[in-house]
Structure formats: structure tokens, C-alpha cells
Design a protein around this motif. Structure first.
Motif, mmCIF file in Angstrom:
data_model
loop_
_atom_site.group_PDB
_atom_site.id
_atom_site.type_symbol
_atom_site.label_atom_id
_atom_site.label_comp_id
_atom_site.label_asym_id
_atom_site.label_seq_id
_atom_site.Cartn_x
_atom_site.Cartn_y
_atom_site.Cartn_z
ATOM 1 N N UNK A 19 -7.124 -6.401 5.090
ATOM 2 C CA UNK A 19 -7.441 -6.690 6.486
ATOM 3 C C UNK A 19 -6.205 -6.543 7.380
ATOM 4 N N UNK A 20 -5.047 -6.916 6.857
ATOM 5 C CA UNK A 20 -3.813 -6.728 7.633
ATOM 6 C C UNK A 20 -3.585 -5.238 7.900
ATOM 7 N N UNK A 21 -3.814 -4.426 6.866
ATOM 8 C CA UNK A 21 -3.716 -2.962 7.052
ATOM 9 C C UNK A 21 -4.778 -2.462 8.024
ATOM 10 N N UNK A 22 -6.015 -2.912 7.845
ATOM 11 C CA UNK A 22 -7.164 -2.382 8.583
ATOM 12 C C UNK A 22 -7.107 -2.721 10.064
ATOM 13 N N UNK A 23 -6.524 -3.862 10.383
ATOM 14 C CA UNK A 23 -6.531 -4.299 11.780
ATOM 15 C C UNK A 23 -5.834 -3.293 12.688
ATOM 16 N N UNK A 24 -4.750 -2.694 12.189
ATOM 17 C CA UNK A 24 -4.025 -1.717 13.007
ATOM 18 C C UNK A 24 -3.823 -0.396 12.267
ATOM 19 N N UNK A 25 -4.504 -0.230 11.145
ATOM 20 C CA UNK A 25 -4.317 0.947 10.282
ATOM 21 C C UNK A 25 -2.824 1.189 10.071
ATOM 22 N N UNK A 26 -2.132 0.144 9.633
ATOM 23 C CA UNK A 26 -0.692 0.209 9.437
ATOM 24 C C UNK A 26 -0.379 1.055 8.199
ATOM 25 N N UNK A 27 0.116 2.265 8.405
ATOM 26 C CA UNK A 27 0.377 3.155 7.271
ATOM 27 C C UNK A 27 1.415 2.574 6.326
ATOM 28 N N UNK A 28 2.322 1.741 6.840
ATOM 29 C CA UNK A 28 3.346 1.145 5.972
ATOM 30 C C UNK A 28 2.725 0.208 4.945
ATOM 31 N N UNK A 29 1.573 -0.384 5.270
ATOM 32 C CA UNK A 29 0.911 -1.296 4.349
ATOM 33 C C UNK A 29 -0.026 -0.572 3.386
ATOM 34 N N UNK A 30 -0.279 0.702 3.646
ATOM 35 C CA UNK A 30 -1.304 1.420 2.889
ATOM 36 C C UNK A 30 -1.040 1.424 1.381
ATOM 37 N N UNK A 31 0.146 1.823 0.907
ATOM 38 C CA UNK A 31 0.349 1.879 -0.549
ATOM 39 C C UNK A 31 0.150 0.531 -1.231
#
Length: 601
Positions: free
Chosen positions: A355-367
Motif C-alpha cells: 500500500x505504501x508503494x501503491x499510494x504513489x507508485x513509488x518505484x523505489x519501493x517496488x523491489x
């Protein structure tokens, strides 16, 4: 048409077995008098006296009211019927998912109906009406009895052929098996314990009634029960049942409750009433530190005839604020993740990371999110939300090109298989349908994509992410009349959700020539690494004649996506954007200074 429940041809014994299964299951979180309520209306119906089931008869037979009972003055039957319906809803979402017969008390009546459970599978179609139980044939009582009972009966019928010693051995085996079965049921194994406590534990303290009007309307217990029922629909939370909260009574401190139950969070508060208003004040407290994390007040007009519905609506508003993705519990838990390495995350924490990734589509959190979820579906294979979250993560490989080089297979095929698995595991959970909706959208199967979202909303009409997803994509398809109300409701219920959904509002204003309003909406989108954020900013600035700012946004767009002008049209078409919207967007991009070829528009 369902035959009358009192007909002799109905499988009455099977219905009574279903009733006993409900009443003895821990997931049926109803008070003792509501258990009597359910037994009374079922037995009266089976006895052919359904026409006698009225508020007055229930009040006298179940709630010990005398002959002077007036339902207009004392709303107890309406209140308890609402609680009973929600207890049944919770039961059929949890322990009763596989029951062959379902007992339902429709709104507007106290007479129960009995339906056979539909076969549940990974479908994206809206749920069909469950078929009535057949008076005879394959859905009759014989086929409802569990197969193990038939096998046991068959074996016992042969005991006459065994010598006495053989009979004693069989009996011993049965007794030992029963003891082992009882032990396994009462002593959860590691997997069961992990599932039970997958997310934070929440206890709702019984709300205090501040005045006589609140007590007269039974608001303390009523709202406590409704909030618990609403919280229990969130599978990522471990919610203590109503019997626990109401059994402890009002006045227990949050600290004491947290210590006694080892709860992560305590929801507590008070309710007051005047002849025309109800007011609830509620707080969320950290069970470990006693910190006040969140508080809010809620008000509603008093309409005695609608008191059950009013309580349910207030409870929904409370739970939306606390338990929705990006709500108060999410905000507190996500803060604590920074102190841990993703390799140490629990299943629930991996979904939080998603959800943290999805909220802003943070590419740094993706892996980290992808790896954590891959581990979760192996370690916790029944966790439907983990499968759905991973499906959405892989869909983003195609949608935004995130870490595309790290994937050696078709990410959309992988996403579809994950989404199907999520829905099969939890047909009533919304995240699986959200994943199906996105994958089908990226496959350009627009109508089936909409059908998947609507199927999820049919089961979870208040889920804000599905509301926003469907509303936003309806707007992309040019269907603003249907899409905008869904978006409006989604943000009213969950203001903290991903701001990219505001693109629907932006497009509605932009297509209407309301460029100032369009820019206002575009500036609320906080995904600066998303190319569509820069597209929205650029075309709004361009239409307003603010050339320097438009050119700056085009520069940022090209930095993220070099040569975007050459594929702008095909990119928008791949996202099922309506042709008239594509033409308007391309017009704005050209005014902003982006070179877009004429062909293909």
C-alpha cells in the motif's frame, strides 16, 4: 419462486442442522438473546407459523416484554434484528462460508429465508441469486449431509459381521480420533495462529451512554456491536468479538483492555443523544503505549424508526476512518515499518508495504514490495490479499514500465493468474477484484474489466479503492455521468487514498473547458514520477496560456519518457481512453510545445 419455508416438502431437518451449526460456531458473534431470536423465527417458520412472526410476538417470546409492548415506543426488536442480520453477515463471511444452507433475514421482515449456497469460484461476473433449496432430488437433505457421515454410517452398518474384539477396536479408534480432533480444534497450529493474528488485534470498548436518551435507544451496546461487525469485514485485522466487548461492560479503561487482551489497538468512546440528535465521540488508542492516535466526532439526526440503519451508517463512517487503506491504523503501522528490514516483515506488513508503494507508485519501493509479497504467498499461501497485491505489482510492470528489465516472463499473464487465485481464496474480499479489473483493463477488455469491478462492489459496496478505480476508468472511457459520482463517494469516504484517482475529476473539468478547475485537480496529484501527472499539468497550463509552466512540465515529461510525443496517441489508446478525450489531450500537448505527429489521431 422459492417455495414456502413451512411446506412439508422443505428439508426441515437440514435447515435445523444449519441453525445448530450457526449457533455453535464462534464466528457467529451474537448475544444470547439474539441467538434465541434466530432460533425462534426459524422454528416458527418451519412450524408453518411464518405469518405470526411480528415485532410484537418476538418482543414477548424472546425479549420478555409484557402485553403492553408498543413497537413505536420501544424499538428493541428493530435494533436487535439489525444486529442479528449483521452477525449472520459476519458468520457467512468467515466460519460459514461453506455452509450448504444459508439462513437469511431480509430487511423489512423478520421471517427468514433459506437458500442453498452457490458454487464459488474465480469468476468476475456479479454474484447471481442463490437458488432455493429443492424439495427433492440432488439438493435434498440426503445430499446435504456431509460425505463423512454417510461413510461412517455405512461402516457401522457392517459391524454385525465383526467379532466383539473387532468392534472394541473400532470403537477405540473412533474415540481416539475424536479426542485427537477435539485437541486439534482447541489448540490452533502455527498456520492457524498466523492466520488469526495476521494483522493487528483491535478491541472495541463498549461505548458509554452519556444520558438517558442514549440509554433508552440502547446506543452504547448497539453502536459497539455495529462497529465490531463493520471492522470484522476487514480481513487484515484481528477483531475481538462483540461478546468480549459487551461482556466486559462499559467503563473499562483502554489500558486495562489492552493489557487483558494483548490488543494492539483499542477503539473507545461515548455516545450521547437528544430528542433529535445522536453524537458519538470515538478515539483510537495504541494498546502498547496508550498514545491517542486519532479521534473524531460523528453526528446524525434521530429517527426512531430508522435507528438500526442510523447506527450502521455511523459505524461505517467510523470504520472507514480507522480501517480503510490509508486510514488511522495504516498510518500508524506504516510508520513502524521503517525500523525493520523487509526480510523481517510479517505477511500483513508486506501488504502494508504494498500500500505504501501503491499510494504513489513509488518505484523505489517496488523491489522490496514485490520480493516481500513473493515470499508471503509461499509462507502464507491462504492470504488472498497478498496474492492480489502481487498481481497489482506485476500489472504495473506493463502499466508504467517499472523494473521491466527484471521480469523474464509475461507480467500480465502472471498478474492474471495471481488475481484469479486471490478471488478463489476470498470471493468476498475486494482486492482480488481490483486486481482483475486492472489486468483486464490493460488487456483492453473494457467491459469485462468493468464487470470485475462491479462484481467486487456487489460484495463490498463501500470499498473506496474499488469505487475510485471503477470511477476513474469510467471517466477515462468518457462515461463521466457514471464515473464522477463513484469518485466523489470514494474520496468522501477515504480522503487519504491515492491522489492519481483525481485524474477523473481533472478530465471532467478539462473536457468541459473549465481549465482553472482542471488545473486545481491536477495539482492535487502527488505522483511526480507518473507521466500522466505531467501531461495533466502541461495541457491545463497550455489551455490557460501559461506557456512557461506548460513548457516546464513538458521538459519533466520528456525527462521521464524521452520521445513521448511519438507514442502519445498509442499510449492513450492502450489505456482505453475515449477517442474524443485523446484528441483533446493531444491538442493540449501540442499547445504546450510537444511535437506529436498527426497520424493515428
Amino acid at each position: 419462486m422459492m417455495p414456502d419455508a413451512s411446506s412439508p416438502s422443505r428439508p426441515a431437518e437440514a435447515i435445523r442442522e444449519a441453525l445448530e451449526r450457526i449457533l455453535t460456531n464462534a464466528d457467529f458473534r451474537a448475544s444470547e438473546r439474539n441467538r434465541r431470536f434466530l432460533r425462534y423465527v426459524v422454528e416458527e417458520t418451519l412450524a408453518g407459523r411464518a405469518d405470526r412472526i411480528k415485532g410484537y410476538s418476538i418482543a414477548v417470546a424472546v425479549f420478555d416484554r409484557d402485553e403492553s409492548f408498543d413497537p413505536q415506543v420501544d424499538p428493541i426488536v428493530r435494533i436487535e434484528a439489525g444486529r442479528l442480520r449483521r452477525s449472520l453477515d459476519h458468520y457467512y463471511l468467515t466460519g460459514g462460508q461453506d455452509d450448504a444452507i444459508r439462513i437469511i433475514i431480509p430487511k423489512g421482515t423478520y421471517v427468514p429465508t433459506f437458500t442453498a449456497r452457490e458454487a464459488v469460484g474465480p469468476t468476475i461476473d456479479p454474484p447471481s441469486v442463490r437458488p432455493p433449496l429443492s424439495p427433492s432430488g440432488p439438493t435434498g437433505p440426503a445430499s446435504i449431509a456431509p460425505p463423512k457421515i454417510h461413510r461412517l454410517a455405512d461402516r457401522l452398518s457392517r459391524l454385525g459381521r465383526f467379532p466383539l474384539s473387532g468392534i472394541l477396536i473400532v470403537v477405540a479408534v473412533i474415540v481416539l480420533g475424536a479426542v485427537w480432533r477435539l485437541d486439534t480444534l482447541t489448540r490452533p497450529n502455527a498456520q492457524t495462529e498466523a492466520t488469526m493474528r495476521r494483522g493487528p488485534a483491535v478491541v472495541v470498548a463498549q461505548l458509554e451512554e452519556r444520558d438517558p436518551d442514549a440509554a433508552r435507544l440502547h446506543l452504547g451496546a448497539g453502536l459497539t456491536h455495529e462497529i465490531i461487525a463493520a471492522l470484522s469485514r476487514y480481513r487484515n485485522l484481528f477483531v475481538f468479538g462483540a461478546d468480549t466487548s459487551l461482556g466486559l461492560g462499559p467503563g473499562n479503561s483502554a489500558d486495562a483492555l489492552a493489557r487483558q487482551l494483548s490488543a494492539d489497538y483499542v477503539l473507545s468512546g461515548s455516545v450521547s443523544a437528544t430528542p433529535d440528535r445522536i453524537r458519538l465521540l470515538v478515539s483510537l488508542i495504541d494498546g502498547k503505549t496508550s498514545r491517542h492516535l486519532w479521534s473524531q466526532s460523528y453526528e446524525s439526526p434521530v429517527v426512531p424508526a430508522r435507528i438500526v440503519d442510523i447506527q450502521a451508517e455511523i459505524a461505517r463512517r467510523v470504520v472507514d476512518s480507522v480501517a480503510q487503506p490509508y486510514g488511522a491504523i495504516y498510518g500508524d503501522k506504516i510508520t513502524g515499518l521503517t525500523a525493520k528490514a523487509p526480510e523481517q516483515f510479517s505477511s500483513y506488513e508486506c501488504v502494508l508495504l504494498f500500500y505504501a508503494y501503491w499510494r504513489r507508485t513509488e518505484s523505489a519501493l517496488y523491489p522490496s514490495a514485490r520480493n516481500c509479497l513473493e515470499r508471503t504467498i509461499v509462507d502464507d499461501p491462504d492470504y488472498a490479499d497478498a496474492w492480489a497485491a502481487l498481481a497489482l505489482v506485476y500489472a504495473d510492470v506493463l502499466r508504467f514500465g517499472i523494473y521491466a528489465d527484471s521480469v523474464t516472463f509475461d507480467p500480465l499473464e502472471r498478474a492474471w493468474a495471481l488475481a484469479q487465485r486471490a478471488v478463489a481464496l476470498a470471493p468476498d474480499a475486494p482486492l482480488g477484484y481490483q486486481a482483475q479489473h486492472l489486468v483486464l483493463w490493460l488487456r483492453r477488455d473494457v467491459e469485462q474489466s468493468f464487470a470485475a469491478a462491479r462484481a467486487g462492489l456487489a460484495r463490498n459496496p463501500n470499498n473506496t479503492e474499488l469505487l475510485a478505480d471503477l470511477g476513474g476508468r469510467l471517466c477515462l472511457a468518457g462515461q463521466f455521468a457514471e464515473g464522477l459520482p463513484l469518485l466523489t463517494e470514494a474520496f468522501a469516504r477515504n480522503p487519504g487514498q491515492p491522489t492519481v484517482y483525481r485524474l477523473g475529476f481533472f478530465l471532467a473539468h478539462y473536457m468541459a473547458g473549465q481549465y482553472e478547475d482542471a488545473l486545481t485537480e491536477a495539482l492535487k496529484i502527488d505522483q511526480r514520477h507518473n507521466r500522466f501527472t505531467h501531461v495533466a499539468h502541461a495541457i491545463a497550463y497550455a489551455q490557460l496560456g501559461r506557456k512557461e509552466q506548460a513548457a516546464e512540465e513538458i521538459g519533466l515529461l520528456l525527462k521521464l519518457n524521452p520521445g513521448y510525443g511519438d507514442r502519445a496517441v498509442t499510449d492513450l489508446q492502450a489505456r482505453n481512453v475515449a477517442p474524443e478525450i485523446i484528441r483533446a489531450v493531444i491538442d493540449g500537448l501540442r499547445k504546450a510545445g510537444l511535437n506529436v505527429p498527426q497520424a493515428g489521431i
